[in-house]
Design a protein around this motif. Structure first.
Motif: not given
Length: 247
Positions: A24, A26, A38, A40-43, A81
Motif C-alpha cells: 500500500d 502512505a 512513522k 501519517a496514520d501513526g503506524s 509517499e
C-alpha cells in the motif's frame, strides 16, 4: 561523517531488489532513526532486511554512523509517499510493524541503506526473493569500505556488552543439545544454532574453525541466568543461516 549522495542522483535501475506485491502507499510523517519511521496514520514501521547503528539514549553515545543512517532515511522518505509491504512477522516486541519500504523511484530502502554502508543486512523474515540482492548491496559497500565497513568484525573475545554486533572468532568448544548446537568462540562468546536451522544447513562444526556471525548479543548475567562452569556469559542466537559463515 559520511557524505550523503542525493538519492535522486541514483537511478532506480541501480537497485536490484524486486518490488513485492500486495502493499500500500502512505506518507512518511517522521523518522526515528536509521531503520524506524512513522507513517501519517501513526503506524510505526521497523524496516525489514537491515539493522542500522543505534542512536544514543539514556546518556549513551551514538554508535558510529547512527546519525548518518537516520539522516539518510529522513532525507529520502520524510514527507514523501512510499510504498510498503507488511512482512509475515507483522510486529516486533516493541509493537512496530515489520515491513519492506520502497522509495518513490521504486528502490527498496533497505537496499539503499546497505549500499551506502549504513547498516548490516538481516535475512530473517526477508524472504528468498530479497536476500540475495540485499547481501549483494552490502558486499559492494564492504568492498568500497563505506560506513560501518570502515571497521571489520569485532573479535569475540572483546565483547563486553550486549546489543547488535558483527563478530568473528575461532571455535573453542562445541556442545550439541536436543534444541541445537552451542559453539563457543575464543572461550568467551557462545553462538547458538537452533536445531531447525542446523537441519537446513551444513553440519561439521569443529574446534579451530574461524567463524563470523551477526545478531544480537545478550548478557546472561543481566537476565539472571546462572553461570555454570564453562558456560559463557555472552550469547548470540543465530536466527538465519546467512548470519553465520566460515572464514
Amino acid at each position: 561523517m559520511l557524505t550523503l549522495l542525493p538519492f535522486e542522483q541514483v537511478s532506480a535501475q541501480e537497485g536490484t531488489c524486486p518490488r513485492l506485491l500486495g502493499g500500500d502507499y502512505a506518507r512518511v510523517a517522521h523518522v526515528y532513526d536509521g531503520d524506524t519511521l512513522k507513517l501519517a496514520d501513526g503506524s510505526r514501521i521497523r524496516l525489514l532486511g537491515i539493522n542500522t547503528p543505534e542512536l544514543g539514549r539514556d546518556g549513551r553515545q551514538d554508535q558510529p554512523f547512527a546519525r548518518s543512517a537516520a539522516q539518510w532515511l529522513e532525507v529520502h522518505t520524510q514527507g514523501r509517499e512510499v510504498y510498503w509491504v507488511q512482512g509475515s512477522g507483522k510486529q516486533d516486541r516493541y509493537g512496530r510493524m515489520l515491513a519492506h519500504v520502497y522509495l518513490p523511484d521504486g528502490r527498496l530502502v533497505a537496499e539503499g541503506l546497505a549500499e551506502a554502508g549504513l547498516g548490516h543486512v538481516l535475512a530473517r523474515g526477508v524472504g528468498r526473493n530479497l536476500e540475495s540482492c540485499l547481501f549483494k548491496a552490502e558486499a559492494r559497500a564492504k568492498r568500497a569500505g563505506k560506513g560501518v565497513w570502515q571497521q571489520g568484525a569485532r573479535q569475540a573475545s572483546d565483547i563486553r556488552q550486549g546489543g547488535f554486533a558483527l563478530v568473528k572468532g575461532r571455535i573453542t568448544r562445541v556442545t550439541r543439545t536436543s534444541s541445537g548446537t552451542y559453539m563457543d568462540l575464543d572461550n568467551h562468546l557462545a553462538l547458538f544454532l537452533p536445531v531447525e536451522l542446523k537441519a537446513q544447513g551444513a553440519s561439521g562444526w569443529r574446534r579451530g574453525q574461524l567463524l563470523q556471525a551477526r545478531g544480537w548479543i545478550i548478557d546472561r548475567q543481566r537476565r539472571g541466568q546462572t553461570q555454570s562452569s564453562g558456560r559463557q556469559r555472552w550469547l548470540l542466537k543465530i536466527t538465519h543461516l546467512r548470519h553465520l559463515q566460515r572464514l
